[in-house]
Motif scaffolding. Sequence first.
Motif, short mmCIF file in Angstrom:
data_model
loop_
_atom_site.label_atom_id
_atom_site.label_comp_id
_atom_site.label_asym_id
_atom_site.label_seq_id
_atom_site.Cartn_x
_atom_site.Cartn_y
_atom_site.Cartn_z
N THR A 131 -0.56 2.11 -2.44
CA THR A 131 -0.81 1.99 -3.88
C THR A 131 -1.64 0.75 -4.13
O THR A 131 -1.63 -0.19 -3.35
N ARG A 132 -2.35 0.78 -5.21
CA ARG A 132 -3.17 -0.37 -5.57
C ARG A 132 -2.26 -1.55 -5.92
O ARG A 132 -1.30 -1.38 -6.66
N PRO A 133 -2.56 -2.75 -5.38
CA PRO A 133 -1.71 -3.90 -5.70
C PRO A 133 -1.60 -4.11 -7.21
O PRO A 133 -2.58 -4.02 -7.94
N GLY A 134 -0.38 -4.34 -7.66
CA GLY A 134 -0.16 -4.59 -9.07
C GLY A 134 0.51 -5.91 -9.31
O GLY A 134 1.00 -6.55 -8.39
N THR A 135 0.53 -6.36 -10.53
CA THR A 135 1.08 -7.68 -10.85
C THR A 135 2.18 -7.61 -11.91
O THR A 135 2.69 -8.66 -12.31
N ARG A 136 2.56 -6.40 -12.32
CA ARG A 136 3.54 -6.31 -13.40
C ARG A 136 4.52 -5.18 -13.12
O ARG A 136 4.13 -4.05 -12.84
N ALA B 263 8.12 -2.84 -14.16
CA ALA B 263 8.67 -2.24 -15.38
C ALA B 263 9.56 -3.24 -16.12
O ALA B 263 9.56 -3.30 -17.35
N ALA B 264 10.33 -4.03 -15.36
CA ALA B 264 11.19 -5.03 -15.99
C ALA B 264 10.37 -6.05 -16.77
O ALA B 264 10.76 -6.48 -17.87
N GLU B 265 9.22 -6.45 -16.23
CA GLU B 265 8.37 -7.40 -16.95
C GLU B 265 7.81 -6.77 -18.22
O GLU B 265 7.66 -7.46 -19.24
N SER B 266 7.51 -5.49 -18.16
CA SER B 266 7.00 -4.82 -19.36
C SER B 266 8.07 -4.79 -20.45
O SER B 266 7.78 -5.02 -21.63
N ILE B 267 9.33 -4.51 -20.06
CA ILE B 267 10.41 -4.51 -21.04
C ILE B 267 10.64 -5.92 -21.58
O ILE B 267 10.86 -6.14 -22.79
N ALA B 268 10.60 -6.92 -20.68
CA ALA B 268 10.84 -8.29 -21.10
C ALA B 268 9.80 -8.78 -22.10
O ALA B 268 10.08 -9.62 -22.94
N SER B 269 8.58 -8.25 -22.00
CA SER B 269 7.52 -8.69 -22.91
C SER B 269 7.54 -7.94 -24.24
O SER B 269 6.76 -8.25 -25.14
N ALA C 291 10.34 -3.65 -9.20
CA ALA C 291 9.23 -3.71 -8.24
C ALA C 291 7.88 -3.75 -8.94
O ALA C 291 7.68 -3.13 -10.00
N MET C 292 6.97 -4.47 -8.33
CA MET C 292 5.58 -4.37 -8.74
C MET C 292 4.99 -3.11 -8.11
O MET C 292 5.49 -2.63 -7.09
N PRO C 293 3.95 -2.55 -8.70
CA PRO C 293 3.44 -1.25 -8.22
C PRO C 293 3.14 -1.22 -6.73
O PRO C 293 3.40 -0.21 -6.07
N HIS C 294 2.61 -2.30 -6.17
CA HIS C 294 2.23 -2.25 -4.75
C HIS C 294 3.44 -2.35 -3.83
O HIS C 294 3.31 -2.19 -2.61
N GLN C 295 4.66 -2.61 -4.39
CA GLN C 295 5.86 -2.67 -3.56
C GLN C 295 6.55 -1.31 -3.44
O GLN C 295 7.50 -1.18 -2.67
N LEU C 296 6.10 -0.33 -4.18
CA LEU C 296 6.71 1.00 -4.14
C LEU C 296 5.96 1.89 -3.16
O LEU C 296 4.73 1.87 -3.11
N PRO C 297 6.69 2.67 -2.35
CA PRO C 297 6.02 3.53 -1.36
C PRO C 297 5.15 4.57 -2.07
O PRO C 297 5.47 5.02 -3.18
N GLY D 288 4.29 -14.36 -0.43
CA GLY D 288 4.72 -14.20 -1.81
C GLY D 288 4.38 -12.87 -2.43
O GLY D 288 4.65 -12.64 -3.61
N ALA D 289 3.75 -11.97 -1.66
CA ALA D 289 3.38 -10.65 -2.20
C ALA D 289 4.58 -9.70 -2.27
O ALA D 289 4.48 -8.64 -2.87
N GLY D 290 5.71 -10.05 -1.65
CA GLY D 290 6.90 -9.20 -1.71
C GLY D 290 6.97 -8.16 -0.62
O GLY D 290 7.59 -7.11 -0.80
N LYS D 291 6.36 -8.45 0.54
CA LYS D 291 6.37 -7.46 1.63
C LYS D 291 7.77 -7.27 2.20
O LYS D 291 8.19 -6.13 2.46
N THR D 292 8.52 -8.37 2.40
CA THR D 292 9.86 -8.25 2.96
C THR D 292 10.77 -7.47 2.03
O THR D 292 11.52 -6.59 2.47
N ARG D 293 10.71 -7.75 0.74
CA ARG D 293 11.55 -7.02 -0.22
C ARG D 293 11.18 -5.55 -0.23
O ARG D 293 12.06 -4.67 -0.27
N ALA D 294 9.88 -5.25 -0.19
CA ALA D 294 9.45 -3.85 -0.18
C ALA D 294 9.96 -3.13 1.05
O ALA D 294 10.41 -1.97 0.98
#
Length: 818
Positions: free
Chosen positions: A8-13, A15-21, A50-56, A71-77
């Motif tokens: 997936t294309r790397p993302g920076t936001r 769903a939780a961030e969208s709700i928080a904003s 998850a940010m979009p690029h962390q989802l399979p 810091g891109a979240g590879k381990t968490r993904a």
Amino acid sequence: MATDSTSTRPGTRSAAESIASASAARRTEWLRALGDGVELALPFLFEVWAMPHQLPPEGDWRTWVILGGRGAGKTRAGAEWVRAAVEGPKPLDPGRCRRLALLGETQDQVREVMIFGDSGIMACSPPDRRPTWKASRKCLEWPNGAEAMAFSAHEPEGLRGPQFDGAWADELGCPAVDKGTNQPNVFLDPRSSESHLPRHSTGQRDELIQRQYLRALHLYWDDPDNNPVSPVYDGPMVDLSRAFVWAWDARPYPWFPGLSDVWADGANWRRGHWITGRASARTLASVVTEICARAGLHEIDTSALHGFVRGYLVPDVGDARRALQPLMLAHGFDAIERGGRLVFRMRDGAHATELDPDALALSDDLEARLTETRAAEAEMAGRVRLRFFEADGDHETVAEESVLPDDATHAISETDVALSLTRAEARQVTERWLVEARLARDTLRFALPPSRIALGAGDVVSLDGARYRIDRAEITDRQLLEAVRIEPGTYLAAAFPDDPATLRPFVPAIPVQARFLDLPLMIGDEAPHAPHLALTASPWPGSVAVYDAADDSGYALNTVIAARATVGATETPLAAGPVGRLDRGAPLGIRLFSGALSRIDGPALLAGGNLFAVGDGSPDGWELLQAREVEMIAPDRWRLSMRLRGQFGTDGVMPPVWPAGSVVVRMDGAPAQIALAAAARRQARHYRIGPARRPLDDPSYTLTVAAFDGVGLRPYAPAHLRAVPSGGGLDVTWIRRTRIDGDDWTGPDVPLGEERETYLVRILRGAEVLREASTDAPRWRYEAGALGTDLAGGPVRLAVAQVSARFGPGPAARLDLG
């Protein structure tokens, strides 16, 4: 199954961030809609956080590659993907995978990062689905029976046997640092708390170990015995077409790492995992093999060669010896013949054969069983210098040299090699040469019996604790050998600072703005017939080349100008002003395209400071003026006041007004004169002007066709023109001015400045010439009859100009009559 890699294309936001904003009301509404059960599970629903690029990716894929830095979240993904693979809808329900492999560089890395790390599997799992770590089996066990086994890259055979449904692995890579293969995933960054050198590493840069790591890995997995094909999906166990190396950087080499002011991590590249800028290099063995093959030599052995060749220029490899010599000098290896084969061997002093001095053979050719000699000190060079192409930069030819501290001679040994080296590598080469040369002063001659026939040129022997390399062997009924002394430590690379290479600034293909200025003499030593050239461009290319020719072909270089002129344009009109005193009129507004200005005091003004040329842009349409007061009113905008107008005789060509938009050039020495033969004056020539670092046919070059009068030869207009009535006519007088040494007031008069004194007198009505006369004195008689005849038709204008034999009439002084 699909084999294309997906991502997936790397993302920076998330769903939780969208709700928080969102607004407070919207957030409250969203939480209420979840329900109690979902709200409790919310912290463990990775799709929300998850940010979009962390989802399979969606679809039927076999390999998912996550590209990202720290810091891109590879381990968490990765941890969340493992959870999604093994967990079912309920804690005890089976998932789609029953057995997974967790692959890391070491067991510690798998346990501390992938399993128990802050973003690892245990931290991500909810309490009712959290697995249990079985240390004895190196295995995670989930409540539903799924397992994930930990494996180390150091034990590849451990992957055999278990039938895995999936695997979570790290990228492959190795730092370009000494002993990098001891810990391939260690990253060296002085600003990081996780910065470490590989075990037992000296910290020296070493691209060869990185290349050998990647070569060994690919050779191993390319072997079908190590990488069998699956009967299920008809593919190898490890698909190397889906293997990714850390790291190929999108930033262009050598600007990365060279531009450290742009990219702060540039220094890390030199000993880091990057293969950018290194992938095109070759091993020394492969280069030697290719040179020999092109020269028709195939019976060779390069297995003992170790070296990294960044670049090597070989115009012709027909002569193998000549092509190999620079490599042998720089990398320190020999070519020896063994059993009909050409064997290449490093000069490392290793694997010495111990010889007993008492067991040496006797020979009539030797005065003693062992003869030792030492060359004279005066025959040795105390300084060696190596010229080479500097790597990691613009590949400029540079030099490094080494000097022995006890050097008592001034002899210098210089060598040029067409090799691309870093400065540290070149310094290591010169240091090795110096030490080798000093040690090689000690030579041995001895003989060996036929039983030691296996020893020959290139072999290392040890006698009484000292090591010698055999350089020459002569075989009769015994072997007569000559050997030079060596020290194995000589061939260990010394540590030198790995300073970054010099990069020339990029020169864009932008045309240069050129203004020719045919000006009078200002300081007196100019070529009076040659014009000045003011150049500016944004960005400035560093230096500008001027080519000229009689027509638009056959151009020759005229000059190269490195100084950027201060050029601008007027923003307010400038009316003609007084001459010989300060012009206190309204300030002149100008906008500069380049450069800056400053005010000066009165003495500096009288000494010629703040001199400007204002004109219409044509070669001879310029007035020279000075300004004492200079005020900056905005970026690039200035006001000039308290001016001296019409300097150096340009009062004679001052128009009634210079309109807004007129060109302004500061005459501070940056505008330079071009070369122009005196015979070429007033002849049109073609000029091509552009960045000096670009060829003449580059589109950035502009063509100008111009001819120049040579205003430096032009006489000044006479001063104080008067007409006094006398006998019905007029006695006309004036005062001569000079273009040469006119500021010296000690003499009775200023120098003439011309071959002879001559003036042209004209009577004009409009553009019509009514009367013309020549005189060799600063006076003329306008007779009564001629005056009456001329005035009968209306008012006339009297014009007097000094005449130069080379230039002709200069500007005229004028007086209206009638």
